[in-house]
Design a protein around this motif. Structure first.
Motif, short mmCIF file in Angstrom:
data_model
loop_
_atom_site.label_atom_id
_atom_site.label_comp_id
_atom_site.label_asym_id
_atom_site.label_seq_id
_atom_site.Cartn_x
_atom_site.Cartn_y
_atom_site.Cartn_z
N THR A 115 -2.28 1.98 11.91
CA THR A 115 -3.31 2.07 10.87
C THR A 115 -2.96 3.11 9.81
O THR A 115 -3.12 2.86 8.61
N VAL A 116 -2.49 4.26 10.23
CA VAL A 116 -2.17 5.33 9.29
C VAL A 116 -1.01 4.91 8.39
O VAL A 116 -1.07 5.08 7.17
N LEU A 117 0.02 4.35 8.97
CA LEU A 117 1.18 3.91 8.19
C LEU A 117 0.79 2.77 7.25
O LEU A 117 1.18 2.77 6.08
N ASP A 118 0.00 1.82 7.74
CA ASP A 118 -0.45 0.72 6.88
C ASP A 118 -1.26 1.25 5.70
O ASP A 118 -1.11 0.78 4.57
N ARG A 119 -2.12 2.21 5.93
CA ARG A 119 -2.93 2.79 4.85
C ARG A 119 -2.03 3.48 3.83
O ARG A 119 -2.24 3.37 2.62
N LEU A 120 -1.03 4.21 4.30
CA LEU A 120 -0.08 4.89 3.41
C LEU A 120 0.70 3.87 2.57
O LEU A 120 0.86 4.03 1.36
N ILE A 121 1.16 2.82 3.21
CA ILE A 121 1.91 1.78 2.50
C ILE A 121 1.02 1.11 1.46
O ILE A 121 1.43 0.87 0.33
N THR A 122 -0.23 0.81 1.83
CA THR A 122 -1.16 0.18 0.89
C THR A 122 -1.38 1.06 -0.32
O THR A 122 -1.36 0.58 -1.46
N THR A 123 -1.58 2.34 -0.11
CA THR A 123 -1.80 3.27 -1.21
C THR A 123 -0.57 3.34 -2.11
O THR A 123 -0.68 3.32 -3.34
N THR A 124 0.59 3.40 -1.52
CA THR A 124 1.84 3.52 -2.27
C THR A 124 2.14 2.26 -3.08
O THR A 124 2.61 2.34 -4.21
N THR A 125 1.86 1.09 -2.50
CA THR A 125 2.23 -0.16 -3.17
C THR A 125 1.10 -0.76 -4.01
O THR A 125 1.32 -1.77 -4.69
N SER A 126 -0.07 -0.16 -4.01
CA SER A 126 -1.22 -0.74 -4.71
C SER A 126 -1.00 -0.98 -6.20
O SER A 126 -1.58 -1.93 -6.75
#
Length: 93
Positions: free
Chosen positions: A11-22
């Motif tokens: 979950t933490v990594l997915d959230r970080l990836i989402t924020t970075t790629t948004s």
């Protein structure tokens, strides 16, 4: 990107990836729009649809113009020959 980047199970990594790629990612539904539009729109030969946003990374479907190399018969033959060689499959055209 079409939200396929959130598959790590963390979950933490997915959230970080989402924020970075948004800035350039979009939902899978939005990413499918050009394909769905191509299925129902009247389009000229040798044309395709892509997103209308910045650098065509995201956005609504829009008619695109192929580049010069995409329309070059010699380049097409080279790509076709490579595909046949690499897959061992040829279509009788």
């Amino acid at each position: 990107m079409t939200n396929i980047q959130n598959v790590t199970g963390n979950t933490v990594l997915d959230r970080l990836i989402t924020t970075t790629t948004s800035p350039f990612a979009q939902s899978a539904a939005d990413g499918a729009q050009p394909l769905l539009a191509a299925a129902i729109w009247e389009m000229p030969p040798l044309s395709f649809l892509g997103p209308d946003g910045f650098r065509a990374w995201r956005g609504a479907p829009v008619l695109e113009q192929p580049g010069v190399r995409a329309l070059d018969d010699h380049s097409a033959e080279l790509v076709w020959d490579m595909c046949v060689r690499e897959t061992g499959t040829d279509l009788l055209v």
